[in-house]
Design a protein around this motif. Structure first.
Motif, PDB file in Angstrom:
ATOM      1  N   SER A  67       0.856  -1.190   0.000  1.00  0.00           N
ATOM      2  CA  SER A  67       0.000   0.000   0.000  1.00  0.00           C
ATOM      3  C   SER A  67       0.886   1.231   0.000  1.00  0.00           C
ATOM      4  N   PHE A  68       0.256   2.396  -0.179  1.00  0.00           N
ATOM      5  CA  PHE A  68       1.013   3.643  -0.231  1.00  0.00           C
ATOM      6  C   PHE A  68       0.094   4.792   0.147  1.00  0.00           C
ATOM      7  N   ALA A  69       0.689   5.914   0.521  1.00  0.00           N
ATOM      8  CA  ALA A  69      -0.072   7.109   0.877  1.00  0.00           C
ATOM      9  C   ALA A  69       0.804   8.324   0.656  1.00  0.00           C
ATOM     10  N   PHE A  70       0.151   9.470   0.418  1.00  0.00           N
ATOM     11  CA  PHE A  70       0.858  10.704   0.108  1.00  0.00           C
ATOM     12  C   PHE A  70       0.899  11.650   1.301  1.00  0.00           C
ATOM     13  N   ASP A  71       2.042  12.267   1.520  1.00  0.00           N
ATOM     14  CA  ASP A  71       2.149  13.453   2.358  1.00  0.00           C
ATOM     15  C   ASP A  71       2.209  14.626   1.394  1.00  0.00           C
TER      16      ASP A  71
END
Length: 285
Positions: free
Chosen positions: A29-33
């Motif tokens: 999975s991944f997520a943005f700052d």
């Protein structure tokens, strides 16, 4: 945010076949700052599947690695979230306290390059009594927290106001509804989800397989959208994004607001022991 992102819109390539993750395994999975322009990516470590050992990568938006840390006994990394506080603090949300490789709870912590954390080093939250496979994500636009979980082995979603969740006020969620419509074939693996406003997006599919999922057919990856107010399936679409990749296993969803909103889809490619990752997105049209 009245309209959901068009799942049938042509996908746009963002980064393709990067080999910059710390571990040679697939992304989960991944997520943005979006404040600091960082991309966080979770992987299960080599040999860490049963124990729930994860590697968290911090990347720039070109896919270059800026650091990493290890999370021992946290879970499978099916989803994650990034929380930006007004004082500049950045919190990473993941599952935690793994049982058979999946988190019984969730936690948040600060990124520390090169560090190793166990669940004894963080405060684990158990917002849904008796649940297993707790997997968090955030909508930064509305400051909402979602958790995908299993209760009596049935997958569901629960959504809270983020401030209430942080204050451990779990008694009044904004929504709670069953997972549905992730794929026409319920046996096909679930691969991630993302929350944006009143819409929850799901990803399901498998890697290419000459017998059951040939590359010539551009894969069996499906995107779908649920309305969190009703649990209704609003849209479902098979996507051929990144169909020219070898292996091509769908892994992870996230929404980015800059230039968007845009729904980003992760794909793994490459040989075992040397996996690469790619991100494509669907713009809101």
């Amino acid at each position: 945010m009245a309209e959901h992102i068009d799942l049938a819109a042509p996908a746009v390539r963002w980064v393709r076949e990067k080999a910059t993750l710390r571990e040679p395994t697939v992304l989960q999975s991944f997520a943005f700052d979006e404040v600091r322009h960082h991309l966080y990516v979770l992987q299960v470590t080599r040999g860490g599947l049963e124990d729930g050992d994860l590697c968290l990568n911090r990347l720039d938006h070109g896919g270059g690695r800026l650091g990493h840390m290890y999370l021992k006994g946290f879970g499978h990394g099916v989803s994650m979230g990034v929380q930006n506080d007004p004082d500049g603090t950045v919190w990473i949300w993941t599952e935690a306290d793994a049982l058979h490789g999946y988190g019984k709870g969730v936690t948040r912590f600060r990124f520390a390059n090169g560090a190793t954390r166990t669940t004894k080093d963080v405060e684990v939250r158990y917002p849904i009594e008796g649940s297993r496979n707790n997997q968090p994500t955030l909508c930064t636009a509305t400051r909402r927290m979602a958790i995908r979980y299993r209760l009596k082995n049935v997958p569901r979603y629960r959504v809270w106001d983020l401030n209430a969740f942080i204050a451990r006020d779990y008694a009044s969620p904004l929504a709670d509804f069953p997972q549905t419509g992730a794929h026409p074939d319920p046996a096909v693996p679930f691969q991630g989800y993302a929350l944006h406003g009143d819409h929850l997006y799901q990803l399901a599919g498998t890697a290419y397989n000459a017998r059951t999922n040939p590359a010539a057919h551009h894969g069996n990856t499906y995107l779908s959208c649920l309305d969190i107010r009703t649990g209704e399936l609003l849209a479902s679409h098979r996507t051929g994004a990144a169909h020219t990749l070898d292996y091509r296993e769908p892994e992870g969803l996230a929404v980015r607001h800059a230039g968007g909103p845009r729904l980003y889809i992760g794909f793994a490619s490459g040989e075992p022991g040397a996996r690469k990752f790619s991100l494509y997105y669907k713009p809101q049209t």
